[in-house]
Write a protein that holds these residues in place. Structure first.
Motif, mmCIF file in Angstrom:
data_model
loop_
_atom_site.group_PDB
_atom_site.id
_atom_site.type_symbol
_atom_site.label_atom_id
_atom_site.label_comp_id
_atom_site.label_asym_id
_atom_site.label_seq_id
_atom_site.Cartn_x
_atom_site.Cartn_y
_atom_site.Cartn_z
ATOM 1 N N ARG A 171 0.687 -1.180 -0.249
ATOM 2 C CA ARG A 171 -0.130 0.177 0.048
ATOM 3 C C ARG A 171 0.943 1.208 -0.206
ATOM 4 O O ARG A 171 1.792 1.262 0.537
ATOM 5 N N ASN A 172 0.584 2.235 -0.946
ATOM 6 C CA ASN A 172 1.199 3.437 -0.924
ATOM 7 C C ASN A 172 2.513 3.332 -1.643
ATOM 8 O O ASN A 172 3.373 4.156 -1.718
ATOM 9 N N GLY A 210 1.860 8.250 -0.987
ATOM 10 C CA GLY A 210 0.754 8.054 -0.164
ATOM 11 C C GLY A 210 0.281 9.306 0.633
ATOM 12 O O GLY A 210 1.097 10.225 0.844
ATOM 13 N N GLU A 211 -0.737 9.131 1.590
ATOM 14 C CA GLU A 211 -1.112 9.905 2.416
ATOM 15 C C GLU A 211 -0.324 9.974 3.683
ATOM 16 O O GLU A 211 -0.412 9.014 4.297
#
Length: 214
Positions: free
Chosen positions: A28-29, A66-67
């Motif tokens: 993820r990311n 990513g955040e």
């Protein structure tokens, strides 16, 4: 981050010579950018991405995108691209970094230092990856990732040959116990090595010379 058009083409490309393909997934990311010299594109957004690679050594370029939190606000942090080689042995793997980045200052510090990229296998094994940060110059430096990677490969004597990356300096240059270097390998491999090191003008001149030999 998007999901797959290039994946299908890549799978077909390697199917002919592949003994066993592996699915390589981004954590993820983590975002795929280039694989074996070709830009990776995906049709739809997805938190993770996957491509299929045949057994052997492959060159991947990826980045963190990513955040993270900046004070009370969520912002997107995008790292520079990182290039590394992955030796695919038929096992599926997930590409990740060794940190869980939640805050922008943490992400900035992590990538300013020496980020550790790694391949994580289903059995829990983690294999560190030796990554090189790609640095472009000027505005839009990363707009053409294929060109940036091609320049890196040219400067470092790396070619993409039959769907796998090869460092021709390693293949063709042999150093003995006394530190003396010698050239080895067949004529075709040597031609490939010198062609990767040539400038654009030198390549054009060489191609004209080849045509004149017919």
């Amino acid at each position: 981050m998007k999901k797959v058009t290039w994946f299908s083409a890549l799978a077909v490309l390697f199917a002919a010579g592949a003994t066993q393909a592996a699915t390589i997934t981004s954590a993820r990311n983590i975002e795929f950018l280039v694989a074996d010299g070709k830009e990776v594109t995906f049709e739809n957004w997805a938190p993770q991405q996957s491509i299929a690679l045949s057994e052997g050594k492959h060159q991947l370029v990826m980045r963190f995108d990513g955040e993270v939190q900046r004070g009370s606000k969520a912002v997107i942090f995008t790292s520079r691209p990182y290039l590394f080689e992955l030796n695919v042995d038929g096992r599926d793997a997930t590409i990740n970094i060794d940190a869980n980045l939640r805050v922008k200052t943490q992400a900035t510090s992590y990538f300013d230092d020496n980020p550790q990229w790694q391949a994580e296998f289903d059995n829990g094994e983690v294999m560190p990856l030796e990554a090189v940060e790609l640095k472009g110059g000027g505005f839009g430096a990363y707009a053409d990732m294929e060109a940036l990677v091609a320049e890196y490969n040219r400067e470092n004597g790396i070619i993409i040959d039959q769907g796998a990356s090869k460092n021709l300096n390693d293949v063709l240059v042999e150093v003995d116990d006394q530190g003396q270097a010698s050239i080895k390998g067949d004529a075709l491999s040597q031609l490939k090595l010198w062609y990767t090191k040539a400038s654009d003008q030198e390549r054009k001149t060489f191609r004209r010379w080849i045509i004149d030999q017919d």
